[in-house]
Design a protein around this motif. Structure first.
Motif, PDB file in Angstrom:
ATOM      1  N   ILE A  84       0.838  -1.206   0.000  1.00  0.00           N
ATOM      2  CA  ILE A  84       0.000   0.000   0.000  1.00  0.00           C
ATOM      3  C   ILE A  84       0.869   1.251   0.000  1.00  0.00           C
ATOM      4  CG2 ILE A  84      -1.628   1.359   1.382  1.00  0.00           C
ATOM      5  CD1 ILE A  84      -2.891  -1.285   2.280  1.00  0.00           C
ATOM      6  N   PHE A  85       1.930   1.234   0.804  1.00  0.00           N
ATOM      7  CA  PHE A  85       2.835   2.384   0.853  1.00  0.00           C
ATOM      8  C   PHE A  85       3.437   2.666  -0.515  1.00  0.00           C
ATOM      9  CE2 PHE A  85       7.268   3.891   1.770  1.00  0.00           C
ATOM     10  CZ  PHE A  85       6.916   5.178   2.139  1.00  0.00           C
ATOM     11  N   LYS A  86       3.835   1.617  -1.210  1.00  0.00           N
ATOM     12  CA  LYS A  86       4.465   1.800  -2.528  1.00  0.00           C
ATOM     13  C   LYS A  86       3.445   2.114  -3.617  1.00  0.00           C
ATOM     14  CE  LYS A  86       6.772  -2.108  -2.399  1.00  0.00           C
ATOM     15  NZ  LYS A  86       7.732  -3.191  -2.768  1.00  0.00           N
ATOM     16  N   GLU A  87       2.165   1.895  -3.337  1.00  0.00           N
ATOM     17  CA  GLU A  87       1.115   2.191  -4.320  1.00  0.00           C
ATOM     18  C   GLU A  87       0.575   3.613  -4.205  1.00  0.00           C
ATOM     19  OE1 GLU A  87      -0.118   0.815  -6.841  1.00  0.00           O
ATOM     20  OE2 GLU A  87       0.242  -1.330  -6.785  1.00  0.00           O
ATOM     21  N   THR A  88       0.941   4.340  -3.163  1.00  0.00           N
ATOM     22  CA  THR A  88       0.404   5.685  -2.991  1.00  0.00           C
ATOM     23  C   THR A  88       0.697   6.635  -4.157  1.00  0.00           C
ATOM     24  OG1 THR A  88       2.338   6.198  -1.608  1.00  0.00           O
ATOM     25  CG2 THR A  88       0.288   5.627  -0.476  1.00  0.00           C
ATOM     26  N   PRO A  89       1.812   6.494  -4.903  1.00  0.00           N
ATOM     27  CA  PRO A  89       1.992   7.382  -6.061  1.00  0.00           C
ATOM     28  C   PRO A  89       0.865   7.290  -7.081  1.00  0.00           C
ATOM     29  CG  PRO A  89       4.084   6.365  -5.493  1.00  0.00           C
ATOM     30  CD  PRO A  89       3.048   5.709  -4.635  1.00  0.00           C
ATOM     31  N   THR A  90       0.113   6.196  -7.081  1.00  0.00           N
ATOM     32  CA  THR A  90      -1.038   6.076  -7.987  1.00  0.00           C
ATOM     33  C   THR A  90      -2.038   7.201  -7.748  1.00  0.00           C
ATOM     34  OG1 THR A  90      -0.782   3.665  -7.963  1.00  0.00           O
ATOM     35  CG2 THR A  90      -2.873   4.527  -8.764  1.00  0.00           C
ATOM     36  N   LEU A  91      -2.108   7.663  -6.502  1.00  0.00           N
ATOM     37  CA  LEU A  91      -3.098   8.687  -6.149  1.00  0.00           C
ATOM     38  C   LEU A  91      -2.764  10.049  -6.742  1.00  0.00           C
ATOM     39  CD1 LEU A  91      -3.679   7.746  -2.397  1.00  0.00           C
ATOM     40  CD2 LEU A  91      -4.751   6.809  -4.459  1.00  0.00           C
ATOM     41  N   SER A  92      -1.553  10.210  -7.257  1.00  0.00           N
ATOM     42  CA  SER A  92      -1.221  11.474  -7.920  1.00  0.00           C
ATOM     43  C   SER A  92      -2.066  11.674  -9.174  1.00  0.00           C
ATOM     44  CB  SER A  92       0.267  11.497  -8.283  1.00  0.00           C
ATOM     45  OG  SER A  92       0.576  10.475  -9.232  1.00  0.00           O
ATOM     46  N   ALA A  93      -2.654  10.594  -9.686  1.00  0.00           N
ATOM     47  CA  ALA A  93      -3.505  10.689 -10.876  1.00  0.00           C
ATOM     48  C   ALA A  93      -4.759  11.511 -10.608  1.00  0.00           C
ATOM     49  CB  ALA A  93      -3.895   9.291 -11.365  1.00  0.00           C
ATOM     50  N   ILE A  94      -5.152  11.629  -9.321  1.00  0.00           N
ATOM     51  CA  ILE A  94      -6.329  12.461  -8.989  1.00  0.00           C
ATOM     52  C   ILE A  94      -5.871  13.710  -8.239  1.00  0.00           C
ATOM     53  CG2 ILE A  94      -8.004  10.591  -9.017  1.00  0.00           C
ATOM     54  CD1 ILE A  94      -7.739  10.434  -5.957  1.00  0.00           C
ATOM     55  N   THR A  95      -4.650  14.129  -8.516  1.00  0.00           N
ATOM     56  CA  THR A  95      -4.064  15.382  -8.022  1.00  0.00           C
ATOM     57  C   THR A  95      -3.769  15.385  -6.529  1.00  0.00           C
ATOM     58  OG1 THR A  95      -6.166  16.541  -7.575  1.00  0.00           O
ATOM     59  CG2 THR A  95      -5.305  16.652  -9.829  1.00  0.00           C
ATOM     60  N   LEU A  96      -3.682  14.223  -5.908  1.00  0.00           N
ATOM     61  CA  LEU A  96      -3.241  14.207  -4.515  1.00  0.00           C
ATOM     62  C   LEU A  96      -1.750  14.544  -4.487  1.00  0.00           C
ATOM     63  CD1 LEU A  96      -3.868  13.611  -1.520  1.00  0.00           C
ATOM     64  CD2 LEU A  96      -3.098  11.279  -1.928  1.00  0.00           C
ATOM     65  N   VAL A  97      -1.411  15.572  -3.755  1.00  0.00           N
ATOM     66  CA  VAL A  97      -0.023  16.031  -3.729  1.00  0.00           C
ATOM     67  C   VAL A  97       0.763  15.146  -2.754  1.00  0.00           C
ATOM     68  CG1 VAL A  97       1.515  18.000  -3.413  1.00  0.00           C
ATOM     69  CG2 VAL A  97      -0.831  18.365  -4.205  1.00  0.00           C
ATOM     70  N   GLU A  98       1.119  13.967  -3.226  1.00  0.00           N
ATOM     71  CA  GLU A  98       1.912  13.059  -2.408  1.00  0.00           C
ATOM     72  C   GLU A  98       3.389  13.214  -2.784  1.00  0.00           C
ATOM     73  OE1 GLU A  98       3.234  10.103  -4.290  1.00  0.00           O
ATOM     74  OE2 GLU A  98       2.581  11.510  -5.811  1.00  0.00           O
ATOM     75  N   LEU A  99       4.192  12.288  -2.310  1.00  0.00           N
ATOM     76  CA  LEU A  99       5.645  12.442  -2.412  1.00  0.00           C
ATOM     77  C   LEU A  99       6.152  12.479  -3.848  1.00  0.00           C
ATOM     78  CD1 LEU A  99       8.187  12.684  -0.722  1.00  0.00           C
ATOM     79  CD2 LEU A  99       8.298  10.187  -0.632  1.00  0.00           C
ATOM     80  N   LEU A 100       5.740  11.534  -4.664  1.00  0.00           N
ATOM     81  CA  LEU A 100       6.267  11.463  -6.021  1.00  0.00           C
ATOM     82  C   LEU A 100       5.792  12.628  -6.877  1.00  0.00           C
ATOM     83  CD1 LEU A 100       7.981   9.888  -7.999  1.00  0.00           C
ATOM     84  CD2 LEU A 100       5.971   8.541  -8.605  1.00  0.00           C
TER      85      LEU A 100
END
Length: 226
Positions: free
Chosen positions: A156-172
């Motif tokens: 799950i931790f490594k999958e969080t960059p997927t959320l950038s597709a909906i503009t979540l300003v995460e790490l990647l």
């Protein structure tokens, strides 16, 4: 060349985004545990319709990509229901729901491993279903599956960059944005990679420690010898 002054200026932004990533991971993981338990228990219902419905939902979610589910929750659900959610809330729900279906299979394996005699003993003692699950079955079913649960925490931790597709300003996404402005990719992506590596190693270490502690509780004499 590596520029330390650029790294010092960049770190606060990346650390802020890292907290968002870590928050989405932990909340999504907790949600996946709750959903997984519900699906695992409901999948053993005495009612065929409930069992069929749960298994159909699990198979459908497991058979579709996480990214598609994220897009559906963020763009389609508001259009269909009028209920708009932030990118963070949507991402957490998507992670929890997607990996909750995998967790349900993990829990199912743990529950199936509980000896049948334990169920029969609970019935003989006239325990309620709630008491049977909470006091007899789950305390025996959960410890053996902790390593698998821990693996999904890291996934799950490594999958969080997927959320950038909906503009979540995460790490990647933050690293990408900074690289597009400064035209420097070495420092941002190196720091991101190190952060993912360090946290994954910490999670792995914590899971191993927890597993050993659970084994010592189950076999106290062997634990003392070690």
């Amino acid at each position: 060349m590596w520029k330390w002054d650029y790294v010092v200026a960049l770190l606060p932004k990346l650390l802020d985004a890292f907290l968002v990533t870590l928050g989405a991971t932990l909340i999504g993981f907790i949600l996946s545990i709750l959903i997984g338990l519900i699906f695992a228990i409901a999948g053993r219902s005495a009612y065929r319709l409930i069992r069929w419905t749960v298994r159909s939902i699990v198979e459908f979610i497991r058979s579709t990509p996480l990214l598609v589910q994220v897009f559906f929750l963020y763009y389609s659900v508001p259009m269909l229901t009028g209920l708009a959610m932030s990118a963070f809330v949507t991402g957490v729900i998507a992670l929890g729901l997607h990996y909750g279906t995998y967790m349900s299979e993990v829990f199912r394996s743990g529950i199936d491993a509980v000896p049948r005699g334990q169920w029969e003993a609970a019935t003989a003692l006239h325990l309620s279903k709630r008491k049977t699950w909470l006091s007899v079955i789950l305390p025996q079913a959960l410890p053996p599956v902790i390593p698998m649960m821990g693996n999904y925490l890291i996934v799950i931790f490594k999958e969080t960059p997927t959320l950038s597709a909906i503009t979540l300003v995460e790490l990647l996404l933050t690293a990408k944005s900074e690289a597009s402005v400064s035209y420097r990719v070495f420092e941002p992506y190196t720091i991101v990679g190190l952060l993912f590596l360090i946290v994954s190693l910490i999670f792995s270490y914590g899971i191993r420690r927890l597993e050993k502690r659970m084994l010592r509780r189950g076999h106290p004499e062997g634990g003392e010898k070690r």
